[in-house]
Design an enzyme around this catalytic site. Structure first.
Site, PDB file in Angstrom:
ATOM      1  N   HIS A   1       4.991   3.237   3.827  1.00 49.03           N
ATOM      2  CA  HIS A   1       5.543   4.321   2.989  1.00 49.03           C
ATOM      3  C   HIS A   1       6.358   5.307   3.827  1.00 49.03           C
ATOM      4  CE1 HIS A   1       4.169   3.905  -1.123  1.00 49.03           C
ATOM      5  NE2 HIS A   1       2.930   3.662  -0.750  1.00 49.03           N
TER       6      HIS A   1
ATOM      7  N   HIS B   1      -0.129  -0.398   4.832  1.00 44.77           N
ATOM      8  CA  HIS B   1       0.556  -0.091   3.569  1.00 44.77           C
ATOM      9  C   HIS B   1       1.086   1.354   3.601  1.00 44.77           C
ATOM     10  CE1 HIS B   1       0.500  -0.068  -1.099  1.00 44.77           C
ATOM     11  NE2 HIS B   1       0.773   1.176  -0.758  1.00 44.77           N
ATOM     12  N   GLU B   2       0.237   2.295   4.040  1.00 44.96           N
ATOM     13  CA  GLU B   2       0.639   3.711   4.046  1.00 44.96           C
ATOM     14  C   GLU B   2       1.704   3.995   5.105  1.00 44.96           C
ATOM     15  OE1 GLU B   2      -0.148   5.378   1.557  1.00 44.96           O
ATOM     16  OE2 GLU B   2      -1.739   4.057   0.875  1.00 44.96           O
TER      17      GLU B   2
ATOM     18  N   GLY C   1      -5.485   5.465  -0.690  1.00 39.04           N
ATOM     19  CA  GLY C   1      -4.555   5.929   0.330  1.00 39.04           C
ATOM     20  C   GLY C   1      -3.389   6.638  -0.326  1.00 39.04           C
TER      21      GLY C   1
ATOM     22  N   CYS D   1      -0.314   0.163  -5.775  1.00 42.54           N
ATOM     23  CA  CYS D   1       0.259   1.363  -5.163  1.00 42.54           C
ATOM     24  C   CYS D   1       0.370   2.441  -6.234  1.00 42.54           C
ATOM     25  CB  CYS D   1       1.644   1.037  -4.600  1.00 42.54           C
ATOM     26  SG  CYS D   1       2.448   2.453  -3.829  1.00 42.54           S
ATOM     27  N   LEU D   2      -0.031   3.665  -5.907  1.00 43.59           N
ATOM     28  CA  LEU D   2       0.019   4.755  -6.898  1.00 43.59           C
ATOM     29  C   LEU D   2       1.456   5.046  -7.341  1.00 43.59           C
ATOM     30  CD1 LEU D   2      -2.646   7.188  -5.376  1.00 43.59           C
ATOM     31  CD2 LEU D   2      -2.891   5.790  -7.433  1.00 43.59           C
TER      32      LEU D   2
ATOM     33  N   GLN E   1       4.916  10.281  -1.151  1.00 48.50           N
ATOM     34  CA  GLN E   1       4.577   9.986  -2.555  1.00 48.50           C
ATOM     35  C   GLN E   1       4.418  11.250  -3.410  1.00 48.50           C
ATOM     36  OE1 GLN E   1       1.372   7.033  -1.224  1.00 48.50           O
ATOM     37  NE2 GLN E   1       2.029   6.147  -3.156  1.00 48.50           N
TER      38      GLN E   1
HETATM   39 NI    NI Z   1       1.327   2.847  -1.900  1.00 48.45          NI
END
Ligand code: NI
Length: 174
Positions: free
Chosen positions: A140, A136-137, A46, A94-95, A51
């Protein structure tokens, strides 16, 4: 299409609230394609626009397994309409937070209203990994990260470690 650099903590942009999109035109479709390419390139499941530094309410997800056919999903202006009382726990990464995994309890099922890449309003009822990933997204888009589920002490420790790693790009572990 192009792969974008992914922003990591403690960059303040990750704490910002993203703005809704008012249309789905060529530039929004290009952004979605860039998000997909960046996500697949980083082996993530995701990625939200914030991000890569774009404060727009758009995110991409693909929770298909390696053996399965790709299943790219794009969510524009997503709104959580319903959540279940029942919860589930996943160990989430998480990236934007390298090498960090945190067990997080979230509602097991969620119903989300969103606009698709075709510009149409849609509804989806999610369960399992898709439900967790979508929540989660969406977090963000509201400037909320998985480390915000931790105590301030633990959160500060993680940020300190990542900041230190960033300053030592040539450090090797052998
Ligand atoms: Ni994330």
């Amino acid at each position: 299409m192009s792969i974008k650099p992914i922003i990591t903590v403690p960059d303040e942009v990750l704490k910002k609230i993203s703005d809704p999109l008012d249309k789905v035109g060529e530039s929004e479709k290009k952004l979605a394609n860039d998000l997909f390419e960046t996500m697949y390139n980083s082996k993530g499941i995701g990625l939200a626009a914030v991000q890569v530094g774009v404060l727009k309410r758009i995110l991409v997800i693909d929770v298909s397994s390696k053996e399965e056919k790709k299943n790219p999903l794009c969510f524009i202006n997503p709104i959580i309409k319903k959540i279940s009382d029942e919860t589930s726990i996943y160990e989430e990464g998480c990236l934007s937070i390298p090498d960090t995994f945190i067990e997080i309890e979230r509602p097991k099922i969620c119903e989300v209203e969103y606009v698709g890449l075709d510009g149409k309003l849609k509804n989806i009822k999610c369960d399992g990994l898709l439900s967790t990933c979508l929540q989660h997204e969406i977090n963000h888009l509201d400037g909320k990260l998985i480390i915000d589920h931790l105590s301030k002490l633990k959160k500060d420790m993680i940020i300190k470690k990542i900041s230190k790693d960033k300053k030592n790009p040539n450090r090797v572990i052998v």
